[in-house]
Design a protein around this motif. Structure first.
Motif, short mmCIF file in Angstrom:
data_model
loop_
_atom_site.label_atom_id
_atom_site.label_comp_id
_atom_site.label_asym_id
_atom_site.label_seq_id
_atom_site.Cartn_x
_atom_site.Cartn_y
_atom_site.Cartn_z
N THR A 74 0.90 -1.10 0.06
CA THR A 74 -0.01 0.19 0.13
C THR A 74 0.94 1.29 -0.05
N ARG A 75 0.33 2.22 -0.38
CA ARG A 75 0.99 3.57 -0.59
C ARG A 75 0.55 4.33 0.99
N ALA A 76 1.58 4.07 1.79
CA ALA A 76 1.36 4.79 3.11
C ALA A 76 2.84 5.40 3.45
N PHE A 77 3.08 5.66 4.46
CA PHE A 77 4.28 6.50 4.91
C PHE A 77 5.64 6.02 4.36
N HIS A 78 5.87 4.79 4.20
CA HIS A 78 7.29 4.67 3.47
C HIS A 78 7.31 4.97 1.96
N ALA A 79 6.20 4.92 1.63
CA ALA A 79 6.11 4.93 0.07
C ALA A 79 5.79 6.73 -0.30
N LYS A 80 5.44 7.38 0.66
CA LYS A 80 5.24 8.76 0.64
C LYS A 80 6.31 9.49 1.04
N ALA A 81 7.13 9.10 2.24
CA ALA A 81 8.03 9.87 2.67
C ALA A 81 9.53 9.45 2.75
N ASP A 82 9.64 8.06 3.26
CA ASP A 82 10.88 7.67 3.64
C ASP A 82 11.44 7.18 2.11
N ILE A 83 11.01 6.49 1.40
CA ILE A 83 11.71 6.26 0.08
C ILE A 83 11.99 7.53 -0.60
N PRO A 84 11.22 8.49 -0.92
CA PRO A 84 11.45 9.55 -1.65
C PRO A 84 12.64 10.35 -1.05
N ALA A 85 12.76 10.46 0.36
CA ALA A 85 13.79 10.96 0.99
C ALA A 85 15.16 10.50 0.72
N VAL A 86 14.89 8.94 0.73
CA VAL A 86 16.39 8.31 0.31
C VAL A 86 16.97 8.55 -0.90
N LEU A 87 15.95 8.64 -1.79
CA LEU A 87 16.24 8.71 -3.15
C LEU A 87 16.70 10.06 -3.69
N ALA A 88 16.21 11.14 -3.00
CA ALA A 88 16.73 12.63 -2.94
C ALA A 88 18.07 12.46 -2.74
N ASP A 89 18.70 11.81 -1.81
CA ASP A 89 19.95 12.07 -1.63
C ASP A 89 20.83 10.83 -2.57
N ALA A 90 20.50 10.50 -3.68
CA ALA A 90 21.15 9.69 -4.34
C ALA A 90 22.30 10.37 -5.23
N PRO A 91 23.35 9.73 -5.52
CA PRO A 91 24.38 10.45 -6.50
C PRO A 91 23.69 11.09 -7.78
N PRO A 92 24.11 12.27 -7.75
CA PRO A 92 23.55 13.25 -8.80
C PRO A 92 23.51 12.58 -10.12
N GLN A 93 24.21 11.78 -10.65
CA GLN A 93 24.52 11.39 -11.80
C GLN A 93 23.48 10.33 -12.06
N LEU A 94 22.57 9.72 -11.31
CA LEU A 94 21.68 8.71 -11.30
C LEU A 94 20.29 9.31 -11.93
N ARG A 95 19.67 9.03 -12.77
CA ARG A 95 18.61 9.25 -13.15
C ARG A 95 17.29 8.09 -12.75
#
Length: 263
Positions: A74-95
């Motif tokens: 389901t689309r709850a807190f982890h999908a809405k907040a935790d995962i986007p936050a982790v992906l936002a800190d990914a190396p900038p060369q990754l799309r």
């Protein structure tokens, strides 16, 4: 040369070793189904490798395109907040494209029935069997509404009755739903855990199923789950604008109903 994006399956993680073992079994099935797609696994917590560690390793290897798939129902807190936050800190060369969560899907309903039949039920038992659709639970009202709608739609496939239940955060609990189905007059009661891997909350579901006649296994590496993973991957890697967003909210219960009845 394989120019397909790397599929990064993002699991929650758990102190329970059965959780990671089940996630890896599912990923192996995905790889076997689509050997042309590179599939990696990262965990948000408790287990290694971490999502951030996998992303940094991919960047060093020269990977540029990644589909990050939340291994969530389901689309709850982890999908809405935790995962986007982790992906936002990914190396900038990754799309990176974030794929949709796995549920709801007609394939997951098929996986639930597979597990019930593996636990001893047969298709001839459906009309006399009440089913508890037991999920982990959430404080997110959208996630709770999705579980309730899945239960309503599943009832239309011929079961005596289907009731949602939750191991945490929401009510009713599994044991209460089992008793309700008994009171409705169902000849037998089965509990179908709507969870992907073993752990603390699935164990609570199992304890709540003590008075049921049948307890199904978790969804785990069911082939239908692997197919949903690959469906979400393909949708997320589509060229823009078809996949401008990996997720678009269902606008109404009617649209969710259409999705569950499709396929």
């Amino acid at each position: 040369m394989n120019d397909k994006p790397v599929l990064l399956v993002i699991a929650h993680g758990s102190r329970d070793p059965r959780h990671a073992a089940t996630v890896h079994a599912l990923v192996r099935r995905v790889r076997a189904t689509r050997p042309d797609v590179r599939v990696e696994t990262g965990f948000l917590d408790f287990n290694v490798p971490s999502v951030q560690g996998v992303l940094e390793s991919l960047a060093v290897q020269g990977v540029r395109n990644v589909v990050a798939l939340p291994l969530l129902l389901t689309r709850a807190f982890h999908a809405k907040a935790d995962i986007p936050a982790v992906l936002a800190d990914a190396p900038p060369q990754l799309r990176i494209h974030q794929a949709d969560v796995l549920g709801p899907s007609p394939l997951l309903m098929a996986a639930l029935e597979r597990r019930l039949y593996e636990a001893g039920l047969t298709p001839a038992d459906t009309s006399s069997t009440g089913v508890v659709l037991a999920s982990a639970g959430s404080t997110d009202p959208e996630a709770i509404a999705v579980i309730a709608e899945i239960a309503r739609e599943w009832r239309h496939t011929g079961w005596c009755a289907v009731r949602p239940a939750f191991a945490s955060a929401s009510l009713p609990r599994t044991e209460d739903a089992v008793r309700e189905l008994r009171a409705l007059g169902c000849s037998r009661v089965a509990v179908a855990p709507y969870v992907l891997a073993p752990g603390f909350l699935p164990d609570r579901i199992a304890r709540g199923a003590a008075e049921a006649d049948v307890l199904a296994d978790v969804l785990g590496p069911a082939p239908e789950v692997a197919r949903v993973v690959l469906e979400r991957y393909e949708a997320a890697r589509m060229p823009l604008p078809a996949a401008v967003s990996a997720w678009r909210p269902l606008s109404s219960p009617e649209s969710l109903t259409r999705l569950l009845r499709s396929g």
